[in-house]
Design a protein around this motif. Sequence first.
Motif, PDB file in Angstrom:
ATOM      1  N   PHE A 231      44.201  35.889  39.874  1.00 20.84           N
ATOM      2  CA  PHE A 231      43.840  36.363  38.271  1.00 20.84           C
ATOM      3  C   PHE A 231      45.297  36.473  37.619  1.00 20.84           C
ATOM      4  N   LEU A 232      45.019  35.471  36.559  1.00 21.56           N
ATOM      5  CA  LEU A 232      46.126  35.798  35.435  1.00 21.56           C
ATOM      6  C   LEU A 232      45.560  36.649  34.403  1.00 21.56           C
ATOM      7  N   ILE A 233      46.432  37.671  33.977  1.00 20.11           N
ATOM      8  CA  ILE A 233      46.102  39.025  33.510  1.00 20.11           C
ATOM      9  C   ILE A 233      46.802  38.688  31.919  1.00 20.11           C
ATOM     10  N   SER A 234      45.818  38.962  30.829  1.00 10.06           N
ATOM     11  CA  SER A 234      46.323  38.710  29.677  1.00 10.06           C
ATOM     12  C   SER A 234      45.974  39.882  28.712  1.00 10.06           C
ATOM     13  N   ASP A 235      46.763  39.998  27.715  1.00  9.78           N
ATOM     14  CA  ASP A 235      46.040  40.944  26.633  1.00  9.78           C
ATOM     15  C   ASP A 235      45.631  40.398  25.278  1.00  9.78           C
ATOM     16  N   GLY A 236      45.209  39.057  25.550  1.00 10.27           N
ATOM     17  CA  GLY A 236      45.071  38.144  24.398  1.00 10.27           C
ATOM     18  C   GLY A 236      45.763  37.157  23.695  1.00 10.27           C
ATOM     19  N   THR A 237      47.047  37.304  24.201  1.00  7.68           N
ATOM     20  CA  THR A 237      47.941  36.512  23.418  1.00  7.68           C
ATOM     21  C   THR A 237      47.874  35.300  24.424  1.00  7.68           C
ATOM     22  N   LYS A 238      48.862  34.285  24.128  1.00  2.00           N
ATOM     23  CA  LYS A 238      48.667  33.070  24.752  1.00  2.00           C
ATOM     24  C   LYS A 238      49.264  32.867  25.963  1.00  2.00           C
ATOM     25  N   LYS A 239      50.172  33.751  26.365  1.00  2.00           N
ATOM     26  CA  LYS A 239      50.861  33.812  27.697  1.00  2.00           C
ATOM     27  C   LYS A 239      50.428  35.020  28.467  1.00  2.00           C
ATOM     28  N   HIS A 240      50.266  34.799  29.847  1.00  9.64           N
ATOM     29  CA  HIS A 240      49.822  36.128  30.651  1.00  9.64           C
ATOM     30  C   HIS A 240      51.114  36.934  30.996  1.00  9.64           C
ATOM     31  N   ARG A 241      50.391  38.295  31.140  1.00 10.60           N
ATOM     32  CA  ARG A 241      51.397  39.234  31.200  1.00 10.60           C
ATOM     33  C   ARG A 241      51.921  39.439  32.681  1.00 10.60           C
ATOM     34  N   THR A 242      50.905  39.170  33.435  1.00  7.16           N
ATOM     35  CA  THR A 242      51.123  39.590  35.121  1.00  7.16           C
ATOM     36  C   THR A 242      50.072  38.645  35.869  1.00  7.16           C
ATOM     37  N   GLU A 243      50.054  38.777  37.084  1.00  2.00           N
ATOM     38  CA  GLU A 243      48.980  38.091  37.921  1.00  2.00           C
ATOM     39  C   GLU A 243      48.687  39.022  39.193  1.00  2.00           C
ATOM     40  N   ILE A 244      47.569  38.769  39.686  1.00  2.00           N
ATOM     41  CA  ILE A 244      47.008  39.498  41.167  1.00  2.00           C
ATOM     42  C   ILE A 244      46.694  38.297  41.842  1.00  2.00           C
ATOM     43  N   LYS A 245      47.417  38.404  42.996  1.00  2.00           N
ATOM     44  CA  LYS A 245      46.988  37.412  44.346  1.00  2.00           C
ATOM     45  C   LYS A 245      45.839  37.743  44.877  1.00  2.00           C
TER      46      LYS A 245
ATOM     47  N   ALA B 188      43.230  36.946  48.231  1.00  2.00           N
ATOM     48  CA  ALA B 188      42.804  36.421  49.494  1.00  2.00           C
ATOM     49  C   ALA B 188      41.370  36.984  49.827  1.00  2.00           C
ATOM     50  N   ALA B 189      40.261  36.718  49.078  1.00  2.00           N
ATOM     51  CA  ALA B 189      39.158  37.462  49.431  1.00  2.00           C
ATOM     52  C   ALA B 189      38.367  37.394  50.614  1.00  2.00           C
ATOM     53  N   LYS B 190      37.664  38.319  50.839  1.00  2.00           N
ATOM     54  CA  LYS B 190      37.033  38.592  52.374  1.00  2.00           C
ATOM     55  C   LYS B 190      35.724  38.804  51.708  1.00  2.00           C
ATOM     56  N   GLN B 191      34.743  38.676  52.934  1.00  2.00           N
ATOM     57  CA  GLN B 191      33.294  38.841  52.535  1.00  2.00           C
ATOM     58  C   GLN B 191      32.889  40.149  52.032  1.00  2.00           C
ATOM     59  N   GLU B 192      33.580  41.067  52.582  1.00  2.00           N
ATOM     60  CA  GLU B 192      33.054  42.532  51.967  1.00  2.00           C
ATOM     61  C   GLU B 192      34.213  42.759  50.981  1.00  2.00           C
ATOM     62  N   TRP B 193      33.526  43.752  49.990  1.00  2.00           N
ATOM     63  CA  TRP B 193      34.358  44.089  48.469  1.00  2.00           C
ATOM     64  C   TRP B 193      35.896  44.559  48.976  1.00  2.00           C
ATOM     65  N   SER B 194      36.863  44.079  48.468  1.00  2.00           N
ATOM     66  CA  SER B 194      38.099  44.346  48.690  1.00  2.00           C
ATOM     67  C   SER B 194      39.000  44.714  47.515  1.00  2.00           C
ATOM     68  N   SER B 195      40.036  45.447  47.465  1.00  2.00           N
ATOM     69  CA  SER B 195      40.931  45.796  46.128  1.00  2.00           C
ATOM     70  C   SER B 195      41.946  44.938  46.391  1.00  2.00           C
ATOM     71  N   TYR B 196      42.256  44.771  44.886  1.00  2.00           N
ATOM     72  CA  TYR B 196      43.503  43.987  44.772  1.00  2.00           C
ATOM     73  C   TYR B 196      44.293  44.888  43.491  1.00  2.00           C
ATOM     74  N   ALA B 197      45.559  45.137  43.508  1.00  2.00           N
ATOM     75  CA  ALA B 197      46.068  45.759  42.294  1.00  2.00           C
ATOM     76  C   ALA B 197      47.359  45.536  41.906  1.00  2.00           C
ATOM     77  N   VAL B 198      47.716  45.731  40.822  1.00  2.00           N
ATOM     78  CA  VAL B 198      49.039  45.571  40.174  1.00  2.00           C
ATOM     79  C   VAL B 198      49.396  46.304  39.104  1.00  2.00           C
ATOM     80  N   LYS B 199      50.642  46.467  38.825  1.00  2.00           N
ATOM     81  CA  LYS B 199      50.997  47.219  37.643  1.00  2.00           C
ATOM     82  C   LYS B 199      50.931  46.417  36.284  1.00  2.00           C
ATOM     83  N   LEU B 200      50.543  47.164  35.332  1.00  2.00           N
ATOM     84  CA  LEU B 200      50.509  46.506  34.022  1.00  2.00           C
ATOM     85  C   LEU B 200      50.603  47.244  32.783  1.00  2.00           C
ATOM     86  N   THR B 201      51.906  46.858  31.997  1.00  2.00           N
ATOM     87  CA  THR B 201      52.458  47.560  30.945  1.00  2.00           C
ATOM     88  C   THR B 201      51.899  46.927  29.709  1.00  2.00           C
TER      89      THR B 201
END
Length: 116
Positions: free
Chosen positions: A59-73, A75-88
């Motif tokens: 997921f490319l993470i953006s605050d509405g500007t044209k370029k993304h701020r960070t990304e979260i990689k 690799a999904a599983k069949q059960e709900w799983s969490s993926y995290a990243v620091k965002l400033t």
Amino acid sequence: MPHIGNGTARGKHPMITHQKNIRYITGIRNGVLIGFRYFAFRGPVKLTLWVRGNGKGKFLISDGTKKHRTEIKIAAKQEWSSYAVKLTINKTSPLYMQYKGKGQLEFLNLELEEIK
């Protein structure tokens, strides 16, 4: 309520659905954009996404500007799983997440936790 857009030309669209008392977004494929308006960001946060499915990408993470701020990689599983990243971000802004990858995902929730 999130804004959901389809960045693909396939004609298949994501949708909000439910199973028992759980609501989630299904049909997330390459190019799909999910947006939330507005958050009052006051510095760094831990952004956590809860997803499942057979998707592998990011997921490319953006605050509405044209370029993304960070990304979260993802690799999904069949059960709900969490993926995290620091965002400033230090302003009130929307939060957009665009999926780039293969397969299909379902999106349950996002969490924002202040980092001190």
